[in-house]
Design a protein around this motif. Structure first.
Motif, PDB file in Angstrom:
ATOM      1  N   TYR A 148     -67.943 -98.167 -22.254  1.00 27.97           N
ATOM      2  CA  TYR A 148     -68.120 -98.758 -23.584  1.00 27.97           C
ATOM      3  C   TYR A 148     -68.744-100.148 -23.481  1.00 27.97           C
ATOM      4  O   TYR A 148     -69.663-100.482 -24.236  1.00 27.97           O
ATOM      5  CB  TYR A 148     -66.779 -98.812 -24.314  1.00 27.97           C
ATOM      6  N   ARG A 204     -51.032 -93.460 -24.081  1.00 30.33           N
ATOM      7  CA  ARG A 204     -49.870 -93.797 -24.916  1.00 30.33           C
ATOM      8  C   ARG A 204     -48.921 -92.611 -25.036  1.00 30.33           C
ATOM      9  O   ARG A 204     -47.708 -92.766 -25.006  1.00 30.33           O
ATOM     10  CB  ARG A 204     -50.330 -94.238 -26.307  1.00 30.33           C
ATOM     11  N   GLN A 225     -71.022 -94.992 -30.235  1.00 27.12           N
ATOM     12  CA  GLN A 225     -69.865 -94.437 -30.946  1.00 27.12           C
ATOM     13  C   GLN A 225     -69.169 -93.380 -30.100  1.00 27.12           C
ATOM     14  O   GLN A 225     -67.944 -93.303 -30.066  1.00 27.12           O
ATOM     15  CB  GLN A 225     -70.288 -93.847 -32.294  1.00 27.12           C
ATOM     16  N   MET A 261     -57.069 -93.610 -24.500  1.00 22.99           N
ATOM     17  CA  MET A 261     -55.930 -94.492 -24.790  1.00 22.99           C
ATOM     18  C   MET A 261     -54.798 -93.721 -25.469  1.00 22.99           C
ATOM     19  O   MET A 261     -53.623 -93.950 -25.174  1.00 22.99           O
ATOM     20  CB  MET A 261     -56.400 -95.663 -25.652  1.00 22.99           C
ATOM     21  N   VAL A 262     -55.135 -92.792 -26.349  1.00 22.80           N
ATOM     22  CA  VAL A 262     -54.117 -91.962 -27.002  1.00 22.80           C
ATOM     23  C   VAL A 262     -53.393 -91.119 -25.958  1.00 22.80           C
ATOM     24  O   VAL A 262     -52.163 -90.996 -26.001  1.00 22.80           O
ATOM     25  CB  VAL A 262     -54.760 -91.078 -28.098  1.00 22.80           C
ATOM     26  N   VAL A 288     -58.814 -94.643 -18.630  1.00 22.07           N
ATOM     27  CA  VAL A 288     -59.024 -95.665 -19.664  1.00 22.07           C
ATOM     28  C   VAL A 288     -59.953 -96.758 -19.142  1.00 22.07           C
ATOM     29  O   VAL A 288     -60.890 -97.171 -19.830  1.00 22.07           O
ATOM     30  CB  VAL A 288     -57.683 -96.263 -20.147  1.00 22.07           C
ATOM     31  N   GLN A 317     -61.072 -94.258 -27.102  1.00 26.64           N
ATOM     32  CA  GLN A 317     -59.900 -94.106 -27.973  1.00 26.64           C
ATOM     33  C   GLN A 317     -59.062 -92.899 -27.581  1.00 26.64           C
ATOM     34  O   GLN A 317     -57.831 -92.970 -27.532  1.00 26.64           O
ATOM     35  CB  GLN A 317     -60.333 -93.975 -29.433  1.00 26.64           C
ATOM     36  N   ARG A 318     -59.718 -91.767 -27.285  1.00 28.70           N
ATOM     37  CA  ARG A 318     -58.976 -90.568 -26.890  1.00 28.70           C
ATOM     38  C   ARG A 318     -58.222 -90.799 -25.578  1.00 28.70           C
ATOM     39  O   ARG A 318     -57.077 -90.358 -25.431  1.00 28.70           O
ATOM     40  CB  ARG A 318     -59.916 -89.370 -26.771  1.00 28.70           C
ATOM     41  N   PHE A 339     -67.130 -95.008 -27.448  1.00 31.40           N
ATOM     42  CA  PHE A 339     -65.963 -95.637 -28.076  1.00 31.40           C
ATOM     43  C   PHE A 339     -64.910 -94.578 -28.418  1.00 31.40           C
ATOM     44  O   PHE A 339     -63.719 -94.771 -28.161  1.00 31.40           O
ATOM     45  CB  PHE A 339     -66.378 -96.410 -29.328  1.00 31.40           C
ATOM     46  N   ASP A 340     -65.356 -93.456 -28.960  1.00 34.34           N
ATOM     47  CA  ASP A 340     -64.432 -92.366 -29.280  1.00 34.34           C
ATOM     48  C   ASP A 340     -63.756 -91.835 -28.021  1.00 34.34           C
ATOM     49  O   ASP A 340     -62.560 -91.538 -28.023  1.00 34.34           O
ATOM     50  CB  ASP A 340     -65.165 -91.235 -30.008  1.00 34.34           C
TER      51      ASP A 340
END
Length: 65
Positions: free
Chosen positions: A25, A61, A47, A57-58, A18, A54-55, A50-51
């Motif tokens: 980013y 989590r 983009q 971070m998912v 991350v 996000q992946r 950024f994607d």
């Protein structure tokens, strides 16, 4: 190595991922606002990073649950 230690090691790798993707980013955003024309980031590149962030971070989590 215990199961708890293995999970902790995995979390460390996910956190590092991350942080690495966040850095990418930030660099892409900075390039967008840069004063040198050659250093400007393509909106698709921004983009994409950024994607990727996000992946990552998912995944982090999801590992906590």
């Amino acid at each position: 190595m215990t199961a708890s230690e293995r999970r902790h090691c995995g979390h460390d790798e996910l956190i590092a991922d991350v942080v690495t993707r966040f850095d990418a980013y930030v660099r892409a955003r900075s390039a967008r606002d840069g004063i040198f024309g050659s250093s400007h980031a393509d909106p698709r590149q921004e983009q994409r990073v950024f994607d990727d962030l996000q992946r990552a971070m998912v995944r982090l989590r999801g590992s906590v649950r």
